[in-house]
Design a protein around this motif. Structure first.
Motif, mmCIF file in Angstrom:
data_model
loop_
_atom_site.group_PDB
_atom_site.id
_atom_site.type_symbol
_atom_site.label_atom_id
_atom_site.label_comp_id
_atom_site.label_asym_id
_atom_site.label_seq_id
_atom_site.Cartn_x
_atom_site.Cartn_y
_atom_site.Cartn_z
ATOM 1 N N ASN A 132 0.852 -1.188 0.000
ATOM 2 C CA ASN A 132 0.000 0.000 0.000
ATOM 3 C C ASN A 132 0.888 1.239 0.000
ATOM 4 O O ASN A 132 1.247 1.766 1.056
ATOM 5 C CB ASN A 132 -0.929 -0.009 1.215
ATOM 6 C CG ASN A 132 -1.865 -1.200 1.206
ATOM 7 O OD1 ASN A 132 -2.351 -1.604 0.155
ATOM 8 N ND2 ASN A 132 -2.115 -1.772 2.374
ATOM 9 N N ILE A 133 1.268 1.691 -1.184
ATOM 10 C CA ILE A 133 2.205 2.811 -1.297
ATOM 11 C C ILE A 133 1.622 4.077 -0.687
ATOM 12 O O ILE A 133 2.301 4.838 0.005
ATOM 13 C CB ILE A 133 2.583 3.046 -2.773
ATOM 14 C CG1 ILE A 133 3.228 1.786 -3.362
ATOM 15 C CG2 ILE A 133 3.509 4.232 -2.914
ATOM 16 C CD1 ILE A 133 3.591 1.900 -4.817
ATOM 17 N N LYS A 134 0.338 4.301 -0.911
ATOM 18 C CA LYS A 134 -0.287 5.524 -0.401
ATOM 19 C C LYS A 134 -0.422 5.524 1.110
ATOM 20 O O LYS A 134 -0.550 6.577 1.721
ATOM 21 C CB LYS A 134 -1.657 5.695 -1.049
ATOM 22 C CG LYS A 134 -1.599 5.868 -2.568
ATOM 23 C CD LYS A 134 -2.985 6.043 -3.149
ATOM 24 C CE LYS A 134 -2.928 6.211 -4.663
ATOM 25 N NZ LYS A 134 -4.293 6.368 -5.254
ATOM 26 N N ASP A 135 -0.408 4.345 1.737
ATOM 27 C CA ASP A 135 -0.559 4.240 3.193
ATOM 28 C C ASP A 135 0.771 4.054 3.898
ATOM 29 O O ASP A 135 0.819 3.522 5.015
ATOM 30 C CB ASP A 135 -1.495 3.077 3.539
ATOM 31 C CG ASP A 135 -2.897 3.295 2.986
ATOM 32 O OD1 ASP A 135 -3.264 4.461 2.770
ATOM 33 O OD2 ASP A 135 -3.606 2.297 2.772
ATOM 34 N N GLY A 136 1.843 4.462 3.294
ATOM 35 C CA GLY A 136 3.150 4.366 3.934
ATOM 36 C C GLY A 136 3.994 3.210 3.456
ATOM 37 O O GLY A 136 5.115 3.037 3.931
ATOM 38 N N GLY A 137 3.480 2.403 2.557
ATOM 39 C CA GLY A 137 4.274 1.314 2.001
ATOM 40 C C GLY A 137 4.265 0.035 2.807
ATOM 41 O O GLY A 137 5.074 -0.863 2.543
ATOM 42 N N ASN A 138 3.388 -0.114 3.796
ATOM 43 C CA ASN A 138 3.316 -1.345 4.570
ATOM 44 C C ASN A 138 2.650 -2.448 3.767
ATOM 45 O O ASN A 138 1.851 -2.207 2.866
ATOM 46 C CB ASN A 138 2.560 -1.113 5.871
ATOM 47 C CG ASN A 138 3.375 -0.300 6.858
ATOM 48 O OD1 ASN A 138 4.603 -0.275 6.785
ATOM 49 N ND2 ASN A 138 2.708 0.363 7.778
ATOM 50 N N VAL A 139 2.976 -3.688 4.129
ATOM 51 C CA VAL A 139 2.446 -4.861 3.443
ATOM 52 C C VAL A 139 1.420 -5.526 4.353
ATOM 53 O O VAL A 139 1.670 -5.733 5.543
ATOM 54 C CB VAL A 139 3.568 -5.857 3.092
ATOM 55 C CG1 VAL A 139 3.024 -7.033 2.300
ATOM 56 C CG2 VAL A 139 4.678 -5.165 2.318
ATOM 57 N N THR A 140 0.287 -5.869 3.808
ATOM 58 C CA THR A 140 -0.769 -6.565 4.547
ATOM 59 C C THR A 140 -0.845 -8.014 4.070
ATOM 60 O O THR A 140 -0.320 -8.349 2.991
ATOM 61 C CB THR A 140 -2.119 -5.878 4.348
ATOM 62 O OG1 THR A 140 -2.479 -5.939 2.950
ATOM 63 C CG2 THR A 140 -2.056 -4.417 4.782
ATOM 64 N N PRO A 141 -1.490 -8.898 4.831
ATOM 65 C CA PRO A 141 -1.642 -10.284 4.356
ATOM 66 C C PRO A 141 -2.334 -10.381 3.000
ATOM 67 O O PRO A 141 -1.993 -11.252 2.189
ATOM 68 C CB PRO A 141 -2.471 -10.931 5.469
ATOM 69 C CG PRO A 141 -2.160 -10.141 6.693
ATOM 70 C CD PRO A 141 -1.969 -8.739 6.216
#
Length: 485
Positions: A132-141
């Motif tokens: 999620n680049i727009k949400d800070g670049g974190n990865v979700t399952p």
């Protein structure tokens, strides 16, 4: 040009010639070419592709740039999700303020994307692409699962056995093992975890993207939008999706498990001298890589060959190549499958009171979570007849507390100290066909030797003094007649 001292004009001409020769090279070789970061306009494939995309965007949407719809329609018509992720990734890195990407920015970002050579850096790019680049670049399952599913579907799209019922299970096992119940993780952590437990996960995906970006311009202005879909081509694999009709309770290794193991195991388990014979299979293997090994052969299956240490040793010993032992454990209290493990050995199985194995020997948990348990030399143990030492099969560097321990009867297994009943055992040989043929020749020779030992020829004089004759007479057996004696 010789070894003359070059001026700036000649040096520029050399760069153009080098870029032109690179364009005519194979797709898999393009990633190994070096691009000049100071001038992104000299790479002929990207230069030609950009001109065609800009022309199509101007005709269809009256935009002086490259739009997402044109990018998807003409480059990745069969993979819309991959197209969207890749375009958004290039758009974000170009810091574009419009919905489309300008001509210069697209050429710069595309060539920069192709110039990455390091495997870990390539993996990080795809993790970021699906994050999620727009949400800070974190990865979700969910985002990691989407990336894994894309890699799997791309690997299986040219295989008629692509519909594997266990694919969802094995992909979920990777996600569960990576996140440990967390809702999001950083891209660095996820890329490092994937690089440790399944380092070749995105190799096929990278080859496909490089193939499209560097060869699509050869199709002209239509690019890949009118590409005729090829009929499904069955790439020979050792996997049987259907159970054996004679032994319906046994299920051999699913193709999704083979694919994930191929992303994890060292090359010694995957490489073979047997190359695809026909041109079609060779082209597929060149574009997507050796996704599923074609040379694995089934050495032992407990459901078909019987359970027990003797059955295991009879079918496994003598095979002088890498092997995979698949252990399916079932709970003692219930009959349903509980966990699946893989014991990997690069050397021939042997009976010894010592631990053995080299640096590529390892243990892998397949389900319910996927991870490498242990890897390194001297982690394997097999003993069924040497007295004074533990009997059975073991995996683990600590002799006092092995992670996997199969009892001497090969009916139960202890995993991390917890007892389970063995549902099935499989052993797959990962060497070439010559190793299997040599093993079968050795077994035929052993059978002949046993038959020779069964027939003992005794002369009349030897039989008169033979202990068996006196035992028969003591048991009440009448003596042989005098004429025969």
């Amino acid at each position: 040009m010789g070894n003359q001292t070059t001026r700036s004009g000649i040096a520029s001409q050399r760069k153009l010639e080098s870029a032109s020769s690179t364009a005519n090279a194979a797709p898999c070789d393009v990633t190994r070419s070096e691009t000049d970061h100071s001038s992104y306009t000299e790479f002929l494939p990207i230069e030609s592709l950009t001109k065609i995309l800009v022309h199509l965007a101007h005709e269809e949407e009256h935009v002086n740039g490259i739009t997402k719809s044109v990018f998807q329609k003409y480059l990745f018509p069969t993979h819309p999700e991959l197209s969207e992720k890749l375009f958004s990734y290039l758009h974000h890195n170009a810091q574009a303020t419009t919905t489309y990407i300008s001509t210069t920015a697209f050429k710069q970002q595309a060539e920069k994307f192709l110039s990455v050579m390091n495997d870990q850096a390539i993996l990080e790019n795809y993790i970021k692409m699906y994050s999620n680049i727009k949400d800070g670049g974190n990865v979700t399952p969910e985002t990691l699962k989407a990336l894994l599913m894309c890699c799997y579907q791309l690997a299986m799209e040219n295989n008629s056995t692509s519909m594997c019922l266990r694919s969802e299970q094995i992909i979920n096992a990777v996600v569960v093992s990576c996140f440990h119940g967390k809702n999001s993780l950083s891209t660095n952590y996820v890329s490092n975890w994937i690089g440790q437990h399944c380092p070749r996960m995105v190799h096929g995906l990278q080859r496909y993207v490089v193939h499209v970006l560097t060869t699509a311009y050869r199709s002209g202005k239509a690019l890949l939008s009118k590409e005729q879909p090829q009929p499904p081509i069955e790439i020979p694999t050792p996997v049987l999706e259907k159970s054996n009709l004679e032994f319906p309770q046994t299920n051999l290794l699913p193709i999704s498990f083979v694919w994930l193991l191929s992303c994890t195991l060292p090359q010694c388990y995957l490489q073979t001298n047997d190359s695809p014979k026909d041109v079609t299979h060779a082209l597929i293997a060149r574009r997507t890589g050796s996704i599923c090994p074609r040379h694995w052969t089934l050495l032992y299956n407990s459901g078909e060959h019987g359970t027990g240490a003797n059955r295991f040793l009879h079918h496994v010993l003598g095979y002088r190549g890498p092997t995979l032992l698949i252990i399916r454990a079932a709970s003692v209290e219930r009959d349903e499958e509980c966990a699946t493990y893989c014991v990997c050995s690069t050397v021939e199985w042997r009976e010894s009171h010592l631990y053995w194995g080299d640096e590529d020997s390892m243990g892998i948990q397949l389900t319910p979570s996927y991870k490498i348990i242990e890897k390194g030399p001297k982690i394997l143990y097999l003993n069924t007849n040497i007295r004074g030492y533990p009997h059975g099969l073991r995996l683990g560097s600590d002799p006092r507390s092995p992670f996997i321990s199969i009892d001497e009867s090969f009916h139960s297994v202890s995993i991390a100290g917890a007892p389970y009943r063995i549902a099935s055992l499989e052993v797959w040989g990962c060497g070439d066909t010559k190793l299997r043929e040599k093993q079968l020749e050795i077994k035929k020779w052993q059978v002949k030797e046993v038959e020779k030992q069964r027939v003992v020829k005794l002369s009349a004089s030897d039989w008169l003094d033979h202990p068996d004759r006196y035992l028969l007479e003591l048991a009440g057996r009448a003596s042989y007649n005098e004429s025969n004696n």
